[in-house]
Design a protein around this motif. Structure first.
Motif, PDB file in Angstrom:
ATOM      1  N   ASP A 169       5.553   0.774   3.594  1.00 33.04           N
ATOM      2  CA  ASP A 169       5.927   0.734   5.014  1.00 33.04           C
ATOM      3  C   ASP A 169       5.578  -0.641   5.573  1.00 33.04           C
ATOM      4  OD1 ASP A 169       6.679   1.348   7.560  1.00 33.04           O
ATOM      5  OD2 ASP A 169       4.809   2.383   8.063  1.00 33.04           O
ATOM      6  N   ARG A 204       0.820  -1.214   0.000  1.00 36.98           N
ATOM      7  CA  ARG A 204       0.000   0.000   0.000  1.00 36.98           C
ATOM      8  C   ARG A 204       0.857   1.268   0.000  1.00 36.98           C
ATOM      9  NH1 ARG A 204      -2.716  -1.517   4.010  1.00 36.98           N
ATOM     10  NH2 ARG A 204      -1.585  -0.406   5.622  1.00 36.98           N
ATOM     11  N   ASP A 205       1.853   1.296   0.876  1.00 33.59           N
ATOM     12  CA  ASP A 205       2.604   2.548   1.033  1.00 33.59           C
ATOM     13  C   ASP A 205       4.094   2.343   1.283  1.00 33.59           C
ATOM     14  OD1 ASP A 205       0.902   2.903   4.222  1.00 33.59           O
ATOM     15  OD2 ASP A 205       2.618   1.649   3.693  1.00 33.59           O
TER      16      ASP A 205
END
Length: 362
Positions: A245, A242-243
């Motif tokens: 992270d 998603r990001d």
């Protein structure tokens, strides 16, 4: 908050104060019966156990479970005593007549830190069928609202198996409506009466965990899984996708024997209520010494000694797999968790039987 060193103390210690219960739940680990066992720890022995638990350190979390802990007349006394000596006492009562408004208020007055109730169906019909008692849904929801009125934080426990999985979105809505602080989702381990239920497949479990990750990001209440630590692997992978992270971390949450301990109604000490290998009995040894120094508990904390695909997995420190399910299905608590769909890159060793059959299209 100072991180807990799980070599020294558990995050959670569960004491099964009794196996007595009015319900006949289809998944019951304890094979609960209506009558109390004559060899249950006495009130004095129970208080001595809590005194010993206090040696783990300030604020140790203790969960009084069952059976139905309210089948004992001294459970409120245990909450009061544990609170007085500095323990964080919580209770997981059954949705029976014992869970009255008066009982909830008595637990609140005794200092209970959280009340956990089980909701395994989104309607009275589905929940009561699973729990084996007409009226259980109504009693459970009423008690949840009583807890809110008494200012006691509420946890909702839900079992995931083939019979309940389709109700999860509607149960999520009920958890929100009841203003719970935590939704604890238990993925069935085939022990006790739970051996007759059908677990979800590894592929379905993976999809459920994706759903739970979305719930954890969208709702005000927390979400955790029981006997499905690969939820942390799913969360890390989804965060990475998603990001950016995500990825493995050095340590994760709790698994049987590593951050978790269970004391039976007769005082036997297990890594989990779903892993019935005893390290000893509190009548003979300190719960602190058994947790810290017994061969069984020490072995379960050595994630680098896991075998099969769990041992090869880059997420083994953050996840570690369900040691209880590995034991229940293979007899080896250090083997692969058969519910986990993930196969580490480059791993070419044996797969759990259920997963191998699924991949083969059987």
């Amino acid at each position: 908050m100072t991180p807990v060193d799980t070599d020294e103390r558990p995050f959670v210690l569960i004491w099964e104060v009794t196996q007595a219960c009015e319900l006949a739940c289809e998944h019951c680990r304890a094979d609960a019966t209506p009558d109390r066992h004559p060899d249950e720890l006495s009130t004095a022995q129970g208080k001595a156990l809590l005194d010993d638990v206090r040696r783990f350190g300030d604020g140790q979390l203790v969960v009084l479970s069952g059976g139905d802990p309210l089948a004992r007349e001294d459970t409120v006394e245990f909450v009061d005593y544990g609170t007085d000596i500095g323990l964080r006492m919580t209770v997981t009562p059954s949705g029976t007549r014992s869970l009255s408004t008066g009982a909830v208020r008595a637990l609140a007055d005794a200092g209970v830190k959280q009340l956990a109730v089980s909701i395994d169906g989104a309607t009275p019909g589905s929940h009561d069928s699973f729990r084996g008692e007409a009226g259980s849904f109504e009693q459970t929801v009423r008690a949840a609202r009583d807890a809110r009125e008494a200012g006691v934080p509420l946890q909702v426990n839900t079992t995931v198996c083939a019979q309940t999985v389709d109700d999860l979105p509607a149960i999520r809505d009920l958890v929100r409506e009841l203003d719970a602080v935590l939704w604890s989702v238990f993925f069935l381990v085939p022990v006790g009466r739970g051996r007759v239920l059908e677990p979800v497949s590894p592929e379905r479990a993976e999809r459920v965990m994706g759903f739970l990750d979305e719930v954890s990001r969208e709702e005000d209440f927390g979400v955790k899984t029981t006997e499905a630590p690969h939820f942390r692997r799913v969360q890390a992978q989804r965060a990475q996708s998603r990001d950016g992270d995500g990825g493995p971390r050095r340590r994760g949450g709790i698994t049987a024997g590593d951050g978790f301990a269970f004391v039976s109604h007769t005082g036997d000490v297990y890594p989990s209520g779903f892993l019935p290998e005893s390290a000893g009995n509190v009548a003979d040894d300190s719960i602190v010494d058994l947790y810290r120094d017994s061969d069984l508990f020490e072995t379960l904390r050595r994630k680098d000694e896991l075998t099969g695909k769990c041992g090869a997995c880059e997420f083994r420190q953050v996840c570690g797999g369900s040691r209880s399910r590995a034991y229940a299905e293979t007899g080896d608590p250090m083997g692969s968790d058969p519910l986990c769909e993930y196969v580490p890159e480059g791993y070419d060793g044996p797969l759990p039987e259920r997963q191998a059959s699924e991949l083969a299209g059987d």
